[in-house]
Design an enzyme around this catalytic site. Structure first.
Site, PDB file in Angstrom:
ATOM      1  N   HIS A  15     -28.636 107.896  84.572  1.00  0.00           N
ATOM      2  CA  HIS A  15     -28.376 107.470  85.954  1.00  0.00           C
ATOM      3  C   HIS A  15     -29.001 108.497  86.916  1.00  0.00           C
ATOM      4  CE1 HIS A  15     -26.329 104.825  88.804  1.00  0.00           C
ATOM      5  NE2 HIS A  15     -26.378 105.899  89.578  1.00  0.00           N
ATOM      6  N   ALA A  16     -29.788 108.000  87.861  1.00  0.00           N
ATOM      7  CA  ALA A  16     -30.573 108.888  88.722  1.00  0.00           C
ATOM      8  C   ALA A  16     -29.695 109.791  89.587  1.00  0.00           C
ATOM      9  CB  ALA A  16     -31.471 108.048  89.625  1.00  0.00           C
ATOM     10  N   HIS A  41     -32.524 112.181  99.307  1.00  0.00           N
ATOM     11  CA  HIS A  41     -31.465 113.195  99.135  1.00  0.00           C
ATOM     12  C   HIS A  41     -32.076 114.605  99.201  1.00  0.00           C
ATOM     13  CE1 HIS A  41     -27.990 110.718  98.194  1.00  0.00           C
ATOM     14  NE2 HIS A  41     -28.519 110.187  97.117  1.00  0.00           N
ATOM     15  N   TYR A  72     -21.692 104.383  99.525  1.00  0.00           N
ATOM     16  CA  TYR A  72     -22.809 103.437  99.553  1.00  0.00           C
ATOM     17  C   TYR A  72     -22.553 102.324 100.568  1.00  0.00           C
ATOM     18  CZ  TYR A  72     -24.094 105.892  95.292  1.00  0.00           C
ATOM     19  OH  TYR A  72     -24.408 106.864  94.389  1.00  0.00           O
ATOM     20  N   GLU A  75     -26.124 109.234 101.389  1.00  0.00           N
ATOM     21  CA  GLU A  75     -26.648 108.027 100.760  1.00  0.00           C
ATOM     22  C   GLU A  75     -27.501 107.229 101.750  1.00  0.00           C
ATOM     23  OE1 GLU A  75     -26.752 107.668  97.738  1.00  0.00           O
ATOM     24  OE2 GLU A  75     -25.237 109.096  97.095  1.00  0.00           O
ATOM     25  N   HIS A 125     -20.481 105.126  88.109  1.00  0.00           N
ATOM     26  CA  HIS A 125     -19.704 105.974  89.008  1.00  0.00           C
ATOM     27  C   HIS A 125     -18.230 106.078  88.627  1.00  0.00           C
ATOM     28  CE1 HIS A 125     -23.405 104.786  90.939  1.00  0.00           C
ATOM     29  NE2 HIS A 125     -23.271 105.763  91.817  1.00  0.00           N
ATOM     30  N   HIS A 171     -35.247 106.841  97.249  1.00  0.00           N
ATOM     31  CA  HIS A 171     -33.830 107.136  97.477  1.00  0.00           C
ATOM     32  C   HIS A 171     -33.522 108.586  97.062  1.00  0.00           C
ATOM     33  CE1 HIS A 171     -29.448 106.114  97.515  1.00  0.00           C
ATOM     34  NE2 HIS A 171     -29.404 107.043  96.579  1.00  0.00           N
ATOM     35  N   GLU A 172     -33.881 108.925  95.839  1.00  0.00           N
ATOM     36  CA  GLU A 172     -33.557 110.281  95.355  1.00  0.00           C
ATOM     37  C   GLU A 172     -34.296 111.339  96.166  1.00  0.00           C
ATOM     38  OE1 GLU A 172     -31.054 110.528  93.559  1.00  0.00           O
ATOM     39  OE2 GLU A 172     -30.980 108.425  92.986  1.00  0.00           O
TER      40      GLU A 172
HETATM   41  C1  KAW Z   1     -27.856 100.535  95.485  1.00  0.00           C
HETATM   42  C2  KAW Z   1     -27.403  99.301  95.121  1.00  0.00           C
HETATM   43  C3  KAW Z   1     -28.203  98.167  95.334  1.00  0.00           C
HETATM   44  C4  KAW Z   1     -29.445  98.282  95.911  1.00  0.00           C
HETATM   45  C5  KAW Z   1     -29.918  99.512  96.272  1.00  0.00           C
HETATM   46  C6  KAW Z   1     -29.106 100.615  96.059  1.00  0.00           C
HETATM   47  N1  KAW Z   1     -29.280 101.896  96.371  1.00  0.00           N
HETATM   48  C7  KAW Z   1     -28.180 102.607  96.008  1.00  0.00           C
HETATM   49  C8  KAW Z   1     -27.278 101.804  95.427  1.00  0.00           C
HETATM   50  C9  KAW Z   1     -25.939 102.218  94.933  1.00  0.00           C
HETATM   51  C10 KAW Z   1     -25.894 103.169  93.746  1.00  0.00           C
HETATM   52  C11 KAW Z   1     -25.893 102.399  92.433  1.00  0.00           C
HETATM   53  O1  KAW Z   1     -26.858 102.487  91.668  1.00  0.00           O
HETATM   54  O2  KAW Z   1     -24.911 101.717  92.163  1.00  0.00           O
HETATM   55  N2  KAW Z   1     -26.999 104.122  93.737  1.00  0.00           N
HETATM   56  C12 KAW Z   1     -26.991 105.219  92.961  1.00  0.00           C
HETATM   57  O3  KAW Z   1     -26.077 105.505  92.213  1.00  0.00           O
HETATM   58  C13 KAW Z   1     -28.204 106.140  93.033  1.00  0.00           C
HETATM   59  C14 KAW Z   1     -27.873 107.541  92.536  1.00  0.00           C
HETATM   60  C15 KAW Z   1     -27.499 108.550  93.624  1.00  0.00           C
HETATM   61  O4  KAW Z   1     -28.659 109.018  94.255  1.00  0.00           O
HETATM   62  O5  KAW Z   1     -26.779 107.921  94.634  1.00  0.00           O
HETATM   63  C16 KAW Z   1     -26.725 109.743  93.030  1.00  0.00           C
HETATM   64  C17 KAW Z   1     -25.425 109.311  92.298  1.00  0.00           C
HETATM   65  C18 KAW Z   1     -24.759 110.495  91.712  1.00  0.00           C
HETATM   66  C19 KAW Z   1     -23.802 111.168  92.441  1.00  0.00           C
HETATM   67  C20 KAW Z   1     -23.173 112.271  91.888  1.00  0.00           C
HETATM   68  C21 KAW Z   1     -23.489 112.687  90.616  1.00  0.00           C
HETATM   69  C22 KAW Z   1     -24.456 112.007  89.902  1.00  0.00           C
HETATM   70  C23 KAW Z   1     -25.094 110.896  90.442  1.00  0.00           C
HETATM   71  N3  KAW Z   1     -26.348 110.603  94.134  1.00  0.00           N
HETATM   72  C24 KAW Z   1     -26.895 111.814  94.301  1.00  0.00           C
HETATM   73  O6  KAW Z   1     -27.714 112.261  93.531  1.00  0.00           O
HETATM   74  C25 KAW Z   1     -26.442 112.583  95.491  1.00  0.00           C
HETATM   75  C26 KAW Z   1     -27.191 113.637  95.924  1.00  0.00           C
HETATM   76  C27 KAW Z   1     -26.785 114.355  97.047  1.00  0.00           C
HETATM   77  C28 KAW Z   1     -25.632 114.049  97.702  1.00  0.00           C
HETATM   78  C29 KAW Z   1     -24.868 112.991  97.263  1.00  0.00           C
HETATM   79  C30 KAW Z   1     -25.273 112.261  96.152  1.00  0.00           C
HETATM   80 ZN    ZN Z   2     -27.951 108.415  96.263  1.00  0.00          ZN
END
Ligand code: KAW
Ligand code: ZN
Length: 682
Positions: free
Chosen positions: A369-370, A403, A541, A427, A531, A399-400
């Site tokens: 998971h990214a 961040h 999100y 996000e 998550h 997206h990444e």
């Molecule tokens: C989504 C859904 C539909 C269409 C587009 C979308 N874009 C984003 C989402 C929701 C969600 C998902 O896949 O369900 N997206 C992610 O999980 C992308 C990963 C993340 O970049 O948000 C990542 C998640 C994460 C958080 C904590 C630990 C490990 C993974 N968040 C971060 O890397 C992050 C970085 C800095 C601050 C806060 C979060």
């Molecule tokens: Zn994110």
């Protein structure tokens, strides 16, 4: 100062010093005892006398030292977590847990140290905000390190089960989520194959996580309530939004967005019926959860070809363009970097290219998971993503990197302010450029599309907006419901024996989808979404999907870009970039309303609040089109919110409201009979 007070203070200082000595030992066991003993001693010592009255200068000196130590601790922990997530083994898990405990110890000690400052004597808002942040340590305030260790272990174990899971399609073929099962759900149009992938994934992931989750919940709640500051873990997660009305606020936003979703849902349902046959669609109005192109039915872009409003217009296939043009994974990251640098934001530092994990390794298990990482030393920032050559991944790359751009913008702030204004801002920042990047204008600019819909090409424009809605509008109920489930679990309203039932109540109610195969409370479908086992809050999100449209509108306005919001591309506009950066570089130094104001000020959307108006403005032409189309085909909007097909609940016979009513009436009648009989007999 009386002799007694002086003595008490000396004793307390001695205890602090002793604490530091004990805490500096490496052994986790020792650390547990030291934590317990010291916790008790500190409690006793602080209750002996009033807090020391220290002046601001002392607080500044203290915070400077804290900053150095905290950044260092954060670096060590991040390294341990990175080692685990890029190579899942027993050893890397143990090492990460050890550092998680050391970090808790550190936070605990510093919270106590910071509590010596009398906040009522500190006039400087910035210093008191920082000191409050030092003291807000969440579960680390819990002195039982054995239980803290267990929490960290459980989280690691759940993530490991999720990341190593292989979903079986039949008795011989078992596949990982990324890329295989994700690809099947995205591209297969075979109902049975989709069902196998959908069920296989949940059997392999959620079902195996189920046994660990109740203990995880109860330990987190025990740890977070210890100080008496928070009601439960959900309450703690929500506190990042610094608003007592947050829960109601997001509910109101969700309700305002519901009509858009219902129109999209009704239209997509009609078109999917044409493809899969009406027999797959129950009379309740729900859509089968596995035919929407995404494992969680949260993003429907992958079924665009099945449901496009004007299918005869040429459909965009960015994935095909990436393959045809021999794109490499690195080039995808360079394209994203180019977008950010074109608006005057940052380039990736050299360590990013050296240390990131951008493709899935073949020889070891990783958390696919990214995520985007800040190693808190101002130069080491990394992305971990099992990148594939698809349009969806190209967007995730942006997206990444979004961040990382936020990290770079606030890297010189005090450590405690190196966060998003709230988690939804991080996000939102990660997603905002996708609104420009995905415009046909931009796609053409970078050579991934050869023609764009012209000014008067309404059909082409609707096709484009509809495609955007399949990702941005389809996501809204899912973004809202995940934490509705989690908050209800942490509140104790949803008990383990009904975890899955509650999940499907919400999925059926808010998303209007239903499980394609029978589900029961023996399954644990929330655990099949990263998550949940990962312990990562999700409401961010939903907040992001609202805020990114507010910012997009503000940036397009300040950059003076003409035309409708959905066709605005801020690429190469440094005025827009500078306005965005003004907000980003605030980090969490001020309450998020101020950051919102910073970016929206002087525009018609100026506000310090979340607002759905820009999102609705963006989709306005599509909303009208969907309404007309649904009317034309006599589509009934919505679905039966109280009836979730395919969920087998053991208490359906004993616990449904109807049965409860009948039971109540029968009981009353029998009681009346008994009374009547006893009266007659007497
Ligand atoms: C989504 C859904 C539909 C269409 C587009 C979308 N874009 C984003 C989402 C929701 C969600 C998902 O896949 O369900 N997206 C992610 O999980 C992308 C990963 C993340 O970049 O948000 C990542 C998640 C994460 C958080 C904590 C630990 C490990 C993974 N968040 C971060 O890397 C992050 C970085 C800095 C601050 C806060 C979060
Ligand atoms: Zn994110």
């Amino acid at each position: 100062m009386s002799k007694i007070t002086r003595m008490l203070r000396l004793t307390r200082s001695a205890i602090f010093l002793l604490g530091i000595r004990i805490y500096n030992t490496d052994s986790a066991k020792m650390s547990m005892w030291s934590h317990l003993i010291l916790g008790t001693l500190l409690l006793v010592s602080t209750s002996w006398s009033q807090p020391l009255v220290l002046d601001e200068a002392a607080a500044i000196t203290y915070l400077e030292e804290y900053d150095r130590l905290a950044a260092d601790m954060s670096y060590q922990y991040a390294e341990a977590a990175w080692k685990y997530e890029t190579n899942i083994t027993e050893e890397t898990l143990a090492n990460m847990t050890e550092w998680s405990l050391k970090r808790s110890d550190f936070n605990y000690r510093e919270a106590k140290n910071a509590s010596r400052f009398d906040l009522s004597k500190i006039n400087n808002q910035n210093i008191s905000r920082l000191l409050r942040k030092v003291m807000d340590i969440g579960t680390a305030a819990f002195p039982d390190t054995v239980k803290l260790e267990k929490i960290s272990d459980l989280e690691g174990e759940m993530t490991s089960i999720y990341s190593r899971a292989r979903g079986c399609l039949n008795t011989t073929t078992c596949l990982p989520l990324e890329p295989d099962l994700v690809d099947i759900i995205a591209n297969s149009r075979n109902y049975a194959e989709l069902t196998a992938a959908w069920k296989g994934w949940r059997d392999a992931s959620g079902r195996n996580i189920k046994k660990l989750y109740p203990e995880y919940v109860s330990l987190l709640n025990e740890a977070i309530t210890f100080e008496g500051k928070y009601k439960d873990m959900g309450d703690y997660y929500r506190s990042s939004y610094e608003s007592p009305t947050f829960e109601n606020d997001v509910k109101a936003l969700f309700l305002e967005l519901a009509p858009l979703y219902e129109n999209l849902h009704a239209y997509v349902r009609r078109r999917l019926k044409e493809h899969y046959g009406a027999d797959k669609f129950p009379s309740t109005g729900h859509i089968p959860a596995h035919i929407l192109g995404n494992m969680w039915a949260q993003d429907w872009t992958n079924i665009y070809d099945l449901v496009a409003p004007y299918p005869d217009k040429r459909t965009v296939d960015i994935t095909k363009a990436l393959i045809d043009q021999n794109y490499t994974i690195i080039r995808m990251y360079k394209v994203a970097e180019d977008f950010f640098s074109s608006i005057g934001l940052y380039k990736m530092p050299h360590l990013f290219w050296e240390k990131s994990l951008l493709v899935k390794p073949v020889n070891r298990e990783v958390v696919c998971h990214a995520s985007a990482w800040d190693f808190s030393n101002k130069r080491d920032f990394r992305i971990k993503q099992c990148t594939a050559l698809t349009e969806e991944h190209l967007l995730t790359v942006h997206h990444e990197m979004g961040h990382i751009i936020y990290y770079l913008a606030y890297k010189d702030l005090p450590y405690l302010y190196r966060e998003g204004a709230n988690p939804g801002f991080h996000e939102g920042m990660a997603d905002i450029v996708t609104l420009s990047f995905q415009t046909p204008e931009h796609m053409k600019k970078i050579g991934l599309l050869d023609a764009i819909p012209g000014q008067n090409d309404t059909e082409g424009d609707i096709n484009f907006l509809f495609r955007m809605a399949l990702s941005k509008a389809a996501f809204l109920p899912f973004g809202y419901l995940v934490d509705q489930w989690r908050w209800s679990v942490f509140r104790g309203e949803t008990k383990p024996e009904r975890y899955n039932e509650k999940w499907w109540d919400l999925r059926c109610d808010f998303q209007g989808i239903y499980p394609p195969v029978e589900r029961s409370n023996a399954d644990f479908d929330p655990g099949a979404k990263y998550h949940i086992p990962g312990g990562t809050p999700y409401i961010s999100y939903f907040v992001s999907f609202v805020a990114q449209f507010q910012w997009h509108k503000a940036l397009c306005k300040v950059a003076n870009i003409a035309g409708p919001l959905h066709r605005c591309d801020i690429y190469s506009n440094t005025i827009a970039g500078a306005r965005l950066n003004d907000m980003l570089k605030m980090g969490s130094s001020r309450p998020w309303g101020e950051a919102m104001l910073k970016i929206t000020s002087g525009t018609s959307g100026q506000t310090d609040k979340l607002s759905v108006a820009p999102l609705l403005e963006y989709f306005d032409p599509l909303i009208k089109w969907l309404q007309e189309n649904n009317k034309k085909y006599n589509e009934i909007l919505g679905w039966d919110k109280k009836n979730c097909p395919n969920f087998l609940s053991p208490h359906i016979l004993s616990g449904s409201p109807r049965v409860q009513n009948i039971t109540f009436i029968l009981t009353m009648m029998s009681a009346l009979f008994s009374i009547a009989i006893s009266i007659i007999e007497n």
